[in-house]
Enzyme design. Sequence first.
Site, short mmCIF file in Angstrom:
data_model
loop_
_atom_site.label_atom_id
_atom_site.label_comp_id
_atom_site.label_asym_id
_atom_site.label_seq_id
_atom_site.Cartn_x
_atom_site.Cartn_y
_atom_site.Cartn_z
N GLU A 183 -6.88 3.87 -9.06
CA GLU A 183 -7.52 5.10 -8.57
C GLU A 183 -9.04 4.99 -8.60
O GLU A 183 -9.71 5.42 -7.68
CB GLU A 183 -7.05 6.31 -9.38
CG GLU A 183 -5.61 6.71 -9.11
CD GLU A 183 -5.36 7.08 -7.64
OE1 GLU A 183 -6.30 7.52 -6.97
OE2 GLU A 183 -4.22 6.89 -7.18
N GLN A 212 -13.70 5.67 -2.41
CA GLN A 212 -14.65 5.21 -1.39
C GLN A 212 -14.43 3.76 -0.95
O GLN A 212 -15.33 3.15 -0.38
CB GLN A 212 -16.10 5.29 -1.89
CG GLN A 212 -16.38 6.40 -2.80
CD GLN A 212 -17.38 7.36 -2.21
OE1 GLN A 212 -17.63 7.35 -1.02
NE2 GLN A 212 -17.93 8.22 -3.03
N LEU A 259 -17.41 -4.79 -5.47
CA LEU A 259 -16.68 -3.57 -5.11
C LEU A 259 -17.63 -2.40 -4.84
O LEU A 259 -17.26 -1.43 -4.20
CB LEU A 259 -15.74 -3.16 -6.25
CG LEU A 259 -14.27 -3.54 -6.14
CD1 LEU A 259 -13.51 -3.02 -7.34
CD2 LEU A 259 -13.63 -3.00 -4.87
N CYS A 263 0.57 11.28 17.00
CA CYS A 263 1.52 12.39 16.93
C CYS A 263 2.87 12.02 17.53
O CYS A 263 3.91 12.49 17.06
CB CYS A 263 0.94 13.62 17.63
SG CYS A 263 -0.62 14.14 16.88
#
Length: 330
Positions: A39, A44, A82, A201
């Site tokens: 997490e 970002q 990172l 969709c």
Amino acid sequence: MSPKNVRAFRRSLLHWYRCRGRDLPWRGTRDAYAILVSEFMLQQTQVATVMPYYNEWLRRFPDFASLACASENHVLHAWQGLGYYARARNLHATARAVVDRHGGRFPRSIEAMQQLPGIGKYTAHAVASFAFNQPAPIVEANTARVLSRILNFRRPIDQTAGQKALWQHAAEFVPKRSARIYNSALIDLGALVCLPRRPRCGACPVKRFCRAINPKTLPVRKFRPRTKRLTEKHAFVVRQGKILLEQSAARWRGMWILPSLRTSPANQQPIYKSIFAFTNHHVALNVYAQRQHKFNTYSQLWIRLDSLEAIPIPSPHRRALQHLLQPDRH
Ligand code: SF4
């Protein structure tokens, strides 16, 4: 949506997830530490970037105790590349707090989790559902987009009232018993089907529940951050197999960067130029060859060229060093 439709929505979503959901390394564990690491890394940052870091991090620091014992230098070095290094520092501080305050076991209560460094509402809810299967809703970029569209929710989600209302809606959807799978499925729907600019969709498993009139305009945000441009100037000083570096006290606190220059040296062109993004900034990095940069004994050090691999250096500066130290560079 009626409770009956909510149940039917979940069934369609979960059926799709079982066939099409992503097989991510942190989905196969119930270990709160490993889930917390994922997490923090995913904030970002895209999944593909996180994957190799996640595995390597768990190899180096397999649990709270090993991370708590590590030095900050070691932690920043493992996080190197990172970006957003405050996450690494917070994760480190959280590991120490879990060891000191909770005997090395991550708390199960969402309130207690939110007392730990860098753990806000989203992260606490994510760990509660993914590690402990608690019926905790989650609202992050993917789930905010999916829920806004399903409900045709038109209040700005970057305003307190809109955010609060969206969390309430998310709580109405989350099931009592299988929140872990449901939350993963909602994230994957946002990541794979209900895409920001081109929602698919026609292929959406929950299309019949979706009230979005113009999905591309959702979620609504009041403010769009403007990109700011910055130019940063740094010195490249090499002498007798050593390079002068400076320990950053600002953006990359604790990491090593090329020494900062207040102004561009007169009548001199940069020997290296690059542009990198940082939050909402576009930063132009210009590096100038210097014979003798003012030596600041507090923050600058001569470092042996053959030991650069072992120290934490942020990616834009490491790329500059790799380019400037190439043996065949003219
Ligand atoms: S129908 Fe379209 S807008 Fe609605 S949830 Fe599915 S992909 Fe998103």
